[in-house]
Design a protein around this motif. Structure first.
Motif, PDB file in Angstrom:
ATOM      1  N   HIS A   8      -1.833   0.784 -28.900  1.00  0.00           N
ATOM      2  CA  HIS A   8      -2.476   1.823 -29.340  1.00  0.00           C
ATOM      3  C   HIS A   8      -2.017   2.159 -30.909  1.00  0.00           C
ATOM      4  O   HIS A   8      -2.969   2.373 -31.789  1.00  0.00           O
ATOM      5  CB  HIS A   8      -2.055   2.957 -28.586  1.00  0.00           C
ATOM      6  CG  HIS A   8      -2.685   4.373 -29.298  1.00  0.00           C
ATOM      7  ND1 HIS A   8      -4.186   4.647 -29.223  1.00  0.00           N
ATOM      8  CD2 HIS A   8      -1.886   5.439 -29.720  1.00  0.00           C
ATOM      9  CE1 HIS A   8      -4.110   6.168 -29.584  1.00  0.00           C
ATOM     10  NE2 HIS A   8      -2.876   6.530 -29.990  1.00  0.00           N
ATOM     11  N   HIS A  34     -10.719  -1.819 -28.372  1.00  0.00           N
ATOM     12  CA  HIS A  34      -9.694  -0.887 -28.243  1.00  0.00           C
ATOM     13  C   HIS A  34     -10.558   0.648 -28.075  1.00  0.00           C
ATOM     14  O   HIS A  34     -10.119   1.552 -27.219  1.00  0.00           O
ATOM     15  CB  HIS A  34      -8.657  -0.676 -29.140  1.00  0.00           C
ATOM     16  CG  HIS A  34      -7.781   0.393 -29.055  1.00  0.00           C
ATOM     17  ND1 HIS A  34      -6.765   0.294 -28.111  1.00  0.00           N
ATOM     18  CD2 HIS A  34      -7.742   1.394 -29.687  1.00  0.00           C
ATOM     19  CE1 HIS A  34      -5.987   1.354 -28.011  1.00  0.00           C
ATOM     20  NE2 HIS A  34      -6.434   2.038 -29.103  1.00  0.00           N
ATOM     21  N   CYS A  38      -9.958   3.936 -25.531  1.00  0.00           N
ATOM     22  CA  CYS A  38      -9.125   4.748 -26.109  1.00  0.00           C
ATOM     23  C   CYS A  38      -9.928   6.083 -26.546  1.00  0.00           C
ATOM     24  O   CYS A  38     -10.407   5.917 -27.873  1.00  0.00           O
ATOM     25  CB  CYS A  38      -8.108   4.129 -27.002  1.00  0.00           C
ATOM     26  SG  CYS A  38      -7.005   5.523 -27.775  1.00  0.00           S
ATOM     27  N   CYS A  41      -8.546   7.235 -30.099  1.00  0.00           N
ATOM     28  CA  CYS A  41      -8.810   6.556 -31.288  1.00  0.00           C
ATOM     29  C   CYS A  41     -10.429   6.876 -31.798  1.00  0.00           C
ATOM     30  O   CYS A  41     -10.708   6.688 -32.934  1.00  0.00           O
ATOM     31  CB  CYS A  41      -8.599   5.095 -30.995  1.00  0.00           C
ATOM     32  SG  CYS A  41      -6.639   4.665 -31.457  1.00  0.00           S
TER      33      CYS A  41
HETATM   34 ZN   LIG Z   1      -5.865   4.062 -29.150  1.00  0.00          ZN
END
Ligand SMILES: [Zn+2]
Lengths: 415, 222
Positions: A8, A34, A38, A41
């Motif tokens: 992360h 990702h 996530c 993010c």
């Molecule tokens: Zn992330």
């Protein structure tokens, strides 16, 4: 299916760098995977996007108006520019168009192989950012256990105590002897005046001697007591030190086991990241899927007896009604499997009738099991996919042990 | 709704007063007077609406009003007068073609023009730096995602943000941010210019941008 927060912190930095136009294609591909997992993010990504599209132009315009080296245009130059603009619009001739290929958000990963070396450098610099920002996991927790202070001097104290006890015993003896001698003269003939005078003198001397001895005894006894106290307290301290050492050792063991778990988790993540990189570099299907608006990516995790999530077990790239790519890891490493078996994937819909999606095959590197399905009719009616162990060649209906199962959310989790 | 829009229209640019143009326009503020004709300086938003309907006159007013700002913004990034002039032409052609997509609720007309200019200039700069085969998304109203709109601050004062930010950044961070974002230098060029490693420059940039992000988005949450 839990989220997959692989690396992360590194991706937080990549998100920030995205709008610099300086991410490599591979970094961008990994970032998109990702972002599918996530939420944090993804929110950041949207914020940076808004920042780049709106706030930064305002700041740049403000900075430009403050600059002191700007070229000056006359009114007539501006009037001339306006005339040219109007002519251009009237003629409908396209302006000097930038020969930039139309770019959509779908930056198809290309030339990823060439970028590989660069990426390694890029990622490692990002890693640095992360390392300086957060204190890293302790790699080798070592705790120096100091020997309990005072233990070393314990022997001396005991010797001293023995000496003091001896001294007290000697003094007691002397005192008893003195008392003896004091009482003796009384038994001597009282008529002898000389003797009496001498006796009385002796008696005085003895009284003084006794007084001195008594004082010495008292002081020796108090020394003894304080030595006893001291010995007792140093023993307590020694016990405390020993208890502390034991608890530190226990803590050390805990830390080591946490470290081992962390390392295992990290190596799993590293493995997945390496696989991500690998299929971005080699797998044309995935490159084309990345960037599809309705792409859904999911990781399937094995669950062990303790209910803890174990190793990632498979990954699905799915665009509704169009394409499904299923990667399985370590399918053949299941316990209790016969030598030659096939792994077959099945899709099932609300009608509960599973349809075969085909057999998994191992990719060139033998690293993972792959299954592709582009049959629109089959894909359209399924909301669940599972894998069974079947005899070589597969079966018409699922017969064997079920290995994994995943429900396909219809909400794409991709950008 | 009109009042909301006006509340965050930044000060009109200096050029506007020089032009001193007045256009006859219907004024809606008073309900009692059925239809009052007044002379008003048309707002950018109004002009953009007219451009959206195909008015070349309105485009001319907008051009004269913003020509210098657009030119300066482009020149600062492209560092070349004829490139900046070309980019201005291209930007106003874009405005002529896309004005109907402009939505006054999302920001002032002047902001929209500055955004269109900035993103085209950055793309052009990156194109000219041939080493970058990768381009930022071209500024295009159609492509700005809807989700970003909800979270974006409604009122943006570029000068105020710069002033506040400059107090929170180190000299290195500020310089990196400005060279990269306001003048279009790539991070690699900045590293070469300052004799720093690319990693360092990336780090400065990341820190500065993160500060800017939290500055703009944390106050929103409160
Ligand atoms: Zn992330």
């Amino acid at each position: 299916m839990p989220v997959n927060p692989q690396f992360h912190d590194e991706f937080v930095a990549l998100v920030a760098l995205f709008h610099t136009g300086e991410l490599t294609d591979e970094e961008w591909g990994l970032l998109q995977i990702h972002l599918a997992f996530c939420n944090e993010c993804r929110l950041r990504f949207e914020q940076y996007k808004s920042l780049t599209s709106k706030a930064i132009p305002e700041m740049a315009a403000s900075a430009a108006s403050d600059a002191d080296d700007l070229p000056w245009e006359s009114e007539s130059a501006i009037a001339d520019a306006e005339r040219r603009l109007m002519t251009q619009l009237e003629q409908g001739t396209p302006p000097k168009v930038q020969p930039i290929a139309p770019k959509s958000s779908r930056r198809v990963v290309a030339g990823a192989l060439a970028a590989c070396a660069l990426v390694a450098a890029g990622l490692s610099s990002v890693y640095l950012i992360r390392n300086s920002a957060h204190s890293p996991v302790p790699r080798n927790p070592t705790i120096a256990v100091a020997p309990p202070t005072g233990v070393a001097t314990q022997g001396e104290e005991e010797q001293e105590l023995t000496r003091a006890q001896q001294e007290v015993a000697n003094l007691k003896q002397l005192l008893a002897a003195a008392k003896d001698r004091e009482s003796q003269p009384r038994s001597v003939d009282p008529n002898l005046k000389h003797q009496l005078d001498a006796n009385s003198l002796l008696q005085q001397q003895l009284a003084t001697e006794r007084e001195t001895l008594s004082q010495q005894l008292a002081s020796a006894q108090s020394d003894l007591q304080s030595l006893r106290d001291k010995l007792l307290s140093s023993q307590t301290a020694a016990d405390q030190q020993a208890a502390r050492a034991a608890s530190l050792e226990a803590k050390l063991r805990d830390l080591n086991s946490i470290l081992n778990e962390t390392n295992t988790a990290l190596s799993d993540k590293e493995r997945i990241l390496a696989l991500d990189k690998d299929f971005l570099a080699h797998d044309r299907d995935i490159r084309e899927l990345i960037g599809a608006r309705d792409l859904y990516i999911a990781d399937i995790f094995d669950t062990n007896e303790a209910g803890k999530t174990a190793k990632p077990f498979g990954r699905i790239f799915y665009t509704k009604d169009r394409s499904l790519v299923f990667y399985g890891f370590d399918l053949d490493k299941q316990g209790g499997l016969k030598q030659s078996v096939a792994f077959q994937a099945w899709g099932s819909g609300s009608d509960k009738q599973p349809t075969s999606l085909g057999l998994f095959y191992q990719d060139d590197n033998n690293k993972r099991w792959v299954l592709r399905c582009n049959d629109a009719t089959t894909l359209a009616r399924m909301n669940m996919v599972f894998v069974t162990v079947e005899p070589p060649g597969g079966s018409a209906k699922p017969t064997g042990k079920q290995l994994l199962r995943a429900f396909l959310q219809m909400q794409p989790n991709h950008l | 709704m009109n009042a909301d829009v006006i509340a965050y229209v930044p000060n009109e640019l200096a050029e506007a007063s020089e032009v001193g143009e007045a256009v006859v326009s219907r004024h809606h503020l008073s309900d009692d007077a059925s239809s009052v004709m007044v002379l008003v300086e048309p707002t950018d938003e109004h002009l953009l609406a007219l451009v959206g309907e195909g008015s070349r006159d309105a485009l001319g007013v907008l051009f004269r009003r913003h020509a210098r700002t657009v030119f300066h913004l482009a020149w600062r990034i492209l560092r070349d007068e004829s490139e900046a002039d070309d980019l201005r032409q291209e930007t106003f052609i874009y405005i002529a073609e896309r004005a109907q997509l402009y939505d006054a609720e999302k920001g002032s007309g002047a902001s929209w023009i500055r955004q269109a200019t900035y993103h085209r200039a950055i793309d052009r700069r990156r194109y000219l730096d041939v080493r970058q085969h990768y381009n930022s998304e071209e500024f295009d109203e159609k492509r700005v995602p809807i989700t970003a709109e909800h979270s974006s601050p409604s009122s943006l004062d570029g000068k105020a943000i710069r002033d506040r930010l400059s107090r929170q950044l180190t000299a290195d961070q500020q310089q990196t941010l400005e060279l990269h974002l306001f003048e279009g230098y790539s991070l690699r060029e900045i590293a070469e210019k300052n004799g720093q490693t690319l990693g360092n420059v990336k780090h400065h940039y990341y820190r500065a941008l993160e500060r800017l992000r939290s500055h703009l988005f944390s106050q929103k949450r409160g």
